[in-house]
Scaffold this active site. Sequence first.
Site, PDB file in Angstrom:
ATOM      1  N   HIS A   1       1.210  -1.180   0.304  1.00  8.68           N
ATOM      2  CA  HIS A   1       0.418  -0.295   0.333  1.00  8.68           C
ATOM      3  C   HIS A   1       1.051   0.995   0.110  1.00  8.68           C
ATOM      4  O   HIS A   1       1.614   1.384  -0.762  1.00  8.68           O
ATOM      5  CB  HIS A   1      -0.855  -0.609   1.194  1.00  8.68           C
ATOM      6  CG  HIS A   1      -2.243   0.979   0.649  1.00  8.68           C
ATOM      7  ND1 HIS A   1      -2.327   2.142   0.500  1.00  8.68           N
ATOM      8  CD2 HIS A   1      -2.647   0.697   2.665  1.00  8.68           C
ATOM      9  CE1 HIS A   1      -3.321   2.131   0.517  1.00  8.68           C
ATOM     10  NE2 HIS A   1      -4.122   1.834   1.511  1.00  8.68           N
TER      11      HIS A   1
ATOM     12  N   HIS B   1      -1.600  -1.619  -9.715  1.00  5.84           N
ATOM     13  CA  HIS B   1      -2.899  -1.352  -9.132  1.00  5.84           C
ATOM     14  C   HIS B   1      -3.595  -2.429  -9.050  1.00  5.84           C
ATOM     15  O   HIS B   1      -3.977  -2.884 -10.518  1.00  5.84           O
ATOM     16  CB  HIS B   1      -2.865  -0.065  -9.493  1.00  5.84           C
ATOM     17  CG  HIS B   1      -3.091   0.795  -8.135  1.00  5.84           C
ATOM     18  ND1 HIS B   1      -5.299   0.890  -8.067  1.00  5.84           N
ATOM     19  CD2 HIS B   1      -2.842   1.661  -7.878  1.00  5.84           C
ATOM     20  CE1 HIS B   1      -4.901   1.375  -7.338  1.00  5.84           C
ATOM     21  NE2 HIS B   1      -4.606   1.729  -6.429  1.00  5.84           N
TER      22      HIS B   1
ATOM     23  N   ASP C   1       3.303   5.828  -6.759  1.00  7.46           N
ATOM     24  CA  ASP C   1       4.409   5.284  -6.072  1.00  7.46           C
ATOM     25  C   ASP C   1       5.849   5.475  -6.526  1.00  7.46           C
ATOM     26  O   ASP C   1       7.036   5.835  -6.098  1.00  7.46           O
ATOM     27  CB  ASP C   1       4.605   4.207  -5.312  1.00  7.46           C
ATOM     28  CG  ASP C   1       3.294   4.316  -4.461  1.00  7.46           C
ATOM     29  OD1 ASP C   1       3.510   5.688  -3.925  1.00  7.46           O
ATOM     30  OD2 ASP C   1       2.347   3.618  -3.999  1.00  7.46           O
TER      31      ASP C   1
HETATM   32  N1  CMC Z   1       5.840  -7.550 -10.196  1.00  2.26           N
HETATM   33  C1  CMC Z   1       5.667  -7.741 -10.824  1.00  2.26           C
HETATM   34  N2  CMC Z   1       4.470  -8.689 -11.380  1.00  2.26           N
HETATM   35  C2  CMC Z   1       3.861  -8.958 -10.517  1.00  2.26           C
HETATM   36  C3  CMC Z   1       3.066  -6.847 -10.007  1.00  2.26           C
HETATM   37  C4  CMC Z   1       4.703  -6.269 -10.224  1.00  2.26           C
HETATM   38  N3  CMC Z   1       4.613  -5.273  -9.791  1.00  2.26           N
HETATM   39  N4  CMC Z   1       2.247  -6.752 -10.143  1.00  2.26           N
HETATM   40  C5  CMC Z   1       1.518  -8.239 -10.190  1.00  2.26           C
HETATM   41  N5  CMC Z   1       1.954  -8.802 -10.564  1.00  2.26           N
HETATM   42  C6  CMC Z   1       1.924 -10.154 -11.407  1.00  2.26           C
HETATM   43  C7  CMC Z   1       0.931 -11.457 -10.293  1.00  2.26           C
HETATM   44  O1  CMC Z   1       2.610 -11.811 -10.314  1.00  2.26           O
HETATM   45  C8  CMC Z   1      -0.243 -12.256 -10.877  1.00  2.26           C
HETATM   46  O2  CMC Z   1       1.210 -12.645 -11.854  1.00  2.26           O
HETATM   47  P1  CMC Z   1      -0.029 -14.401 -12.741  1.00  2.26           P
HETATM   48  O3  CMC Z   1      -1.366 -13.528 -12.897  1.00  2.26           O
HETATM   49  O4  CMC Z   1       1.074 -14.731 -13.491  1.00  2.26           O
HETATM   50  O5  CMC Z   1      -0.692 -14.698 -11.014  1.00  2.26           O
HETATM   51  C9  CMC Z   1      -0.947 -10.989 -11.752  1.00  2.26           C
HETATM   52  O6  CMC Z   1       0.532  -9.666 -11.556  1.00  2.26           O
HETATM   53  C10 CMC Z   1      -1.769  -9.794 -10.933  1.00  2.26           C
HETATM   54  O7  CMC Z   1      -0.869 -10.030  -9.719  1.00  2.26           O
HETATM   55  P2  CMC Z   1      -2.192  -9.588  -8.254  1.00  2.26           P
HETATM   56  O8  CMC Z   1      -0.970  -9.965  -7.059  1.00  2.26           O
HETATM   57  O9  CMC Z   1      -3.519 -10.212  -9.006  1.00  2.26           O
HETATM   58  O10 CMC Z   1      -2.845  -8.052  -8.209  1.00  2.26           O
HETATM   59  P3  CMC Z   1      -3.170  -7.298  -6.886  1.00  2.26           P
HETATM   60  O11 CMC Z   1      -4.099  -6.183  -8.067  1.00  2.26           O
HETATM   61  O12 CMC Z   1      -3.759  -8.200  -6.324  1.00  2.26           O
HETATM   62  O13 CMC Z   1      -2.034  -6.310  -7.059  1.00  2.26           O
HETATM   63  C11 CMC Z   1      -0.748  -4.718  -6.299  1.00  2.26           C
HETATM   64  C12 CMC Z   1      -1.571  -4.674  -6.960  1.00  2.26           C
HETATM   65  C13 CMC Z   1      -0.455  -2.896  -5.980  1.00  2.26           C
HETATM   66  C14 CMC Z   1      -0.579  -5.047  -4.734  1.00  2.26           C
HETATM   67  C15 CMC Z   1       0.996  -4.964  -6.861  1.00  2.26           C
HETATM   68  O14 CMC Z   1       0.416  -5.266  -8.684  1.00  2.26           O
HETATM   69  C16 CMC Z   1       2.401  -4.969  -6.606  1.00  2.26           C
HETATM   70  O15 CMC Z   1       2.511  -5.877  -5.490  1.00  2.26           O
HETATM   71  N6  CMC Z   1       2.854  -4.174  -6.629  1.00  2.26           N
HETATM   72  C17 CMC Z   1       3.726  -3.847  -6.794  1.00  2.26           C
HETATM   73  C18 CMC Z   1       3.469  -2.603  -5.280  1.00  2.26           C
HETATM   74  C19 CMC Z   1       3.050  -1.304  -5.271  1.00  2.26           C
HETATM   75  O16 CMC Z   1       3.660  -0.787  -6.166  1.00  2.26           O
HETATM   76  N7  CMC Z   1       1.983  -1.152  -3.996  1.00  2.26           N
HETATM   77  C20 CMC Z   1       1.960   0.409  -4.723  1.00  2.26           C
HETATM   78  C21 CMC Z   1       0.026   0.369  -5.221  1.00  2.26           C
HETATM   79  S1  CMC Z   1      -0.336   1.872  -5.483  1.00  2.26           S
HETATM   80  C22 CMC Z   1      -0.296   3.116  -4.219  1.00  2.26           C
HETATM   81  C23 CMC Z   1      -1.212   2.795  -3.400  1.00  2.26           C
HETATM   82  O17 CMC Z   1      -2.846   2.725  -4.303  1.00  2.26           O
HETATM   83  O18 CMC Z   1      -1.030   2.115  -2.226  1.00  2.26           O
END
Ligand code: CMC
Length: 435
Positions: free
Chosen positions: A272, A313, A370
């Site tokens: 987050h 995101h 971010d």
């Molecule tokens: N790097 C590599 N792979 C990723 C990433 C990433 N940053 N984010 C998602 N994926 C992949 C994930 O492994 C999955 O792959 P597969 O379908 O093959 O299993 C796919 O993309 C979908 O990911 P998810 O985990 O289901 O996506 P989510 O919606 O649960 O997660 C997130 C969203 C923001 C937690 C995630 O993208 C992440 O961990 N990003 C890095 C941390 C980050 O920058 N967070 C700040 C968010 S913006 C600020 C805020 O609003 O708080």
Amino acid sequence: MTQNPKTDKTFTLTNDQTGDSIKLPVLEGTAGPPVLDIRKLYAQTGHFTFDPSFTATGSCKSRITFIDGEKGILQHRGYDIADLAEKSDFLEVSYLLLNGDLPDKQQKEEFEHNITYHTMVDEQVNFFYRGFRRDAHPMAIMCGVVGALSAFYHDSLDIHDPAQREISAHRLIAKVATLGAMTHKYSIGQPFMYPRNDLSFAENFLYMCFAVPAEPYKVNPVLARAMDKIFILHADHEQNASTSTVRLAGSSQANPFACVSSGIACLWGPSHGGANQAVLEMLDEIGSVENIPEFIARAKDKDDPFRLMGFGHRVYKNFDPRANVLKAACDEVLEDLGINDPRLELAMELERIALEDPYFIERKLFPNVDFYSGIILKAMGFPTSMFTVLFAIARTVGWVSQWKEMIEEPALRIGRPRQLYTGPTQRPYVDLDDR
Ligand code: CMC
């Protein structure tokens, strides 16, 4: 207060085992997908719904922020975030979030006056800081000191009194910034700087963070504007994890200072608000442009927990509209400061490669807010451990606005999710000697 937006539409849900059907009412807001009203589902069918990360659940009605993740739209009270970032300022956006409309001149002046004259904190709070180790993470300090505000401002704790709600909202917007600056000063061993009422919100914040009593401090207008933009862009973001935390805490009728401190705790995590700190740490870990392919490969490897921080995101699946604004602000700040940070070159190359790579394209993983805010804040001179504190300062107005909206709902009930129990069923207790 608005009633539930009803339509004549229904959705029929059929139990394939028994053939029984029920009709679920469909509710439509002013924008966004319609929702199925499942409030009577358990009573009518004996079933709960299962949505552990709330990816398909509308947890409340809200008139504050609208996001269309597919189209990259973020609007506060109907105004586009790019317009607000370009034409407005943080306190005006705060007024908008809290009150529903942009202020007229007099309302703007009064609001700015109210926030400005609440920036000082009770002198006793200074001593509170001394209990913390100097090397404590600034977010650890913020969780403590913001929650502790409820021990100081007893005259604004009655959540049923609209006047007290308003004062506590103003206090939180004003004082969380002062506490954030004090936290920074405390961790670098410098004296606290009292707020200055002749400065704007962003200028005063930079002053409290970077001035020292030994010499005059002139606020750089480019940095003040960039700081203000960062505050605007982080001010609210609909029902994200920390806002939902604040609402859930508030649904028990806990006081707003306690609720905001619960939001700060949730924001701290790297998935987050902690992501901007994680971006800088990741850039340091990557080290140089030649190492990027290795890290991209690691990000794609399912057996490696490494993720590209600042990418992806939960809601934005095309682009993050806040990232576009900050990318421009980032260039402006670096040019003004004459900083040629190799991390920026690294970040830009990482962005380029990730945007061309099928893995990221297919999963719609674009740079988020971010990714750029981390670079700007570093250039301004903030240590990485302060980044999430800055996010918390900006988001306080969003938390408070969402909390206030919830408290003002006539049908407020404590939030109480249910579960899909997967543990053991009833079993007899076994005496210790027999185990
Ligand atoms: N790097 C590599 N792979 C990723 C990433 C990433 N940053 N984010 C998602 N994926 C992949 C994930 O492994 C999955 O792959 P597969 O379908 O093959 O299993 C796919 O993309 C979908 O990911 P998810 O985990 O289901 O996506 P989510 O919606 O649960 O997660 C997130 C969203 C923001 C937690 C995630 O993208 C992440 O961990 N990003 C890095 C941390 C980050 O920058 N967070 C700040 C968010 S913006 C600020 C805020 O609003 O708080």
